[in-house]
Design an enzyme around this catalytic site. Sequence first.
Site, mmCIF file in Angstrom:
data_model
loop_
_atom_site.group_PDB
_atom_site.id
_atom_site.type_symbol
_atom_site.label_atom_id
_atom_site.label_comp_id
_atom_site.label_asym_id
_atom_site.label_seq_id
_atom_site.Cartn_x
_atom_site.Cartn_y
_atom_site.Cartn_z
ATOM 1 N N HIS A 143 0.862 -1.332 -0.053
ATOM 2 C CA HIS A 143 -0.033 0.242 0.125
ATOM 3 C C HIS A 143 0.837 1.295 -0.072
ATOM 4 C CE1 HIS A 143 0.792 1.023 4.146
ATOM 5 N NE2 HIS A 143 0.645 -0.314 4.476
ATOM 6 N N GLU A 163 -2.107 -6.750 7.721
ATOM 7 C CA GLU A 163 -0.492 -6.419 8.309
ATOM 8 C C GLU A 163 -0.555 -7.383 9.393
ATOM 9 O OE1 GLU A 163 2.480 -6.130 7.851
ATOM 10 O OE2 GLU A 163 2.707 -4.259 7.828
#
Length: 266
Positions: free
Chosen positions: A11, A89
Site C-alpha cells: 500500500h 498486516e
Amino acid sequence: MLTFALTIVRHGETQYNRDRLLQGQGIDTPLSDTGHQQAAVAGHYLRDLHFTNVFASNLQRAVQTAEIILRNNLHSSATEMVLDPLLRERGFGVAEGRPKEDLKNMANAAGQACRDYTPPGGETLEQVKTRFKKFLKSLYQRMLDDHGSPNPCSASIPGPSEPEQPVIAGLANDGVHVVPIHALIVSHGAFIRVSIRHLVEDLQCAVPAGLKMSQIFSPCPNTGICRFIITLCREESSPLATHIQCVFINRKDHLKDIKSSDYHQK
C-alpha cells in the site's frame, strides 16, 4: 495445468508511516497525500497490464491503493476486487500506535532481535506465515476455478519440468507479456516480507540470477512491486504449485519522481 502471474504491491504511504508509528491491524489509517501520489504512479506504471483477478487487504490503506491502481489501469478498471482479511498486516498487539523505536526497545529488553520479537497481543512470524499459506491455498483454488483445467497433475501432458526463464528488461510487463492470467494483490510491508520468505525458503521459488538474499528479504517500500510466475495443477482434491518463479522483488522505478516519500516497513 495453469500458469498465472502474481503481482504483489504494498500500500501507499500513510501518516503513520511518515511518523514511523506501527499500524498493524488495529489502526486503520487512510493514505496520506504522498500515499495517493504513490498509488497513482504505481497505477500508471502498471496501466497496460490486464489483471484478471484482484485481491486486497480489507484495511483502508490497502483498499485505497488497489482502487487507485485499478482506476489508472486501461484494462482492469471493472475487475472485481476481493477484500480478504488474510492479507492484513501483521498484528503488533500493544505496540500498535507506538513509535517503531519502542518495538526495538521492547525486543532488546526481551533479549531478542526486533524482527523476531512478538509484543504482547501480537502475531508471531509463524502465525503470519500460516495466514499467508491459507491465503495461497485459497488463491490457487480460485485461479483454477476461474481459469484452469480440471485435469490432475498425473493427467497433464508431459513437458519440461520448469518453464523457461522470464525475460527481465526492467519493464512493467516483465515476465507477463505471454501470460494472459494475472492476479494483483495489495497488502502490507511486514506481511509481504513474511510471504516472500515463505515463497523463497519454504517453497523454493526460483529467483533471478545475481539477486542477493539481502535484496530479496529487504523491506518493501510503499507501493513497491514484486512479481512471481506460478504454474498449478490439481493434486487429488487440492491445487499444487509445480513451479514458482520470481521475476523481481521490491521494484520502485515508478517512485523516482516522488521526492517526499519516506519508505518504512510498517
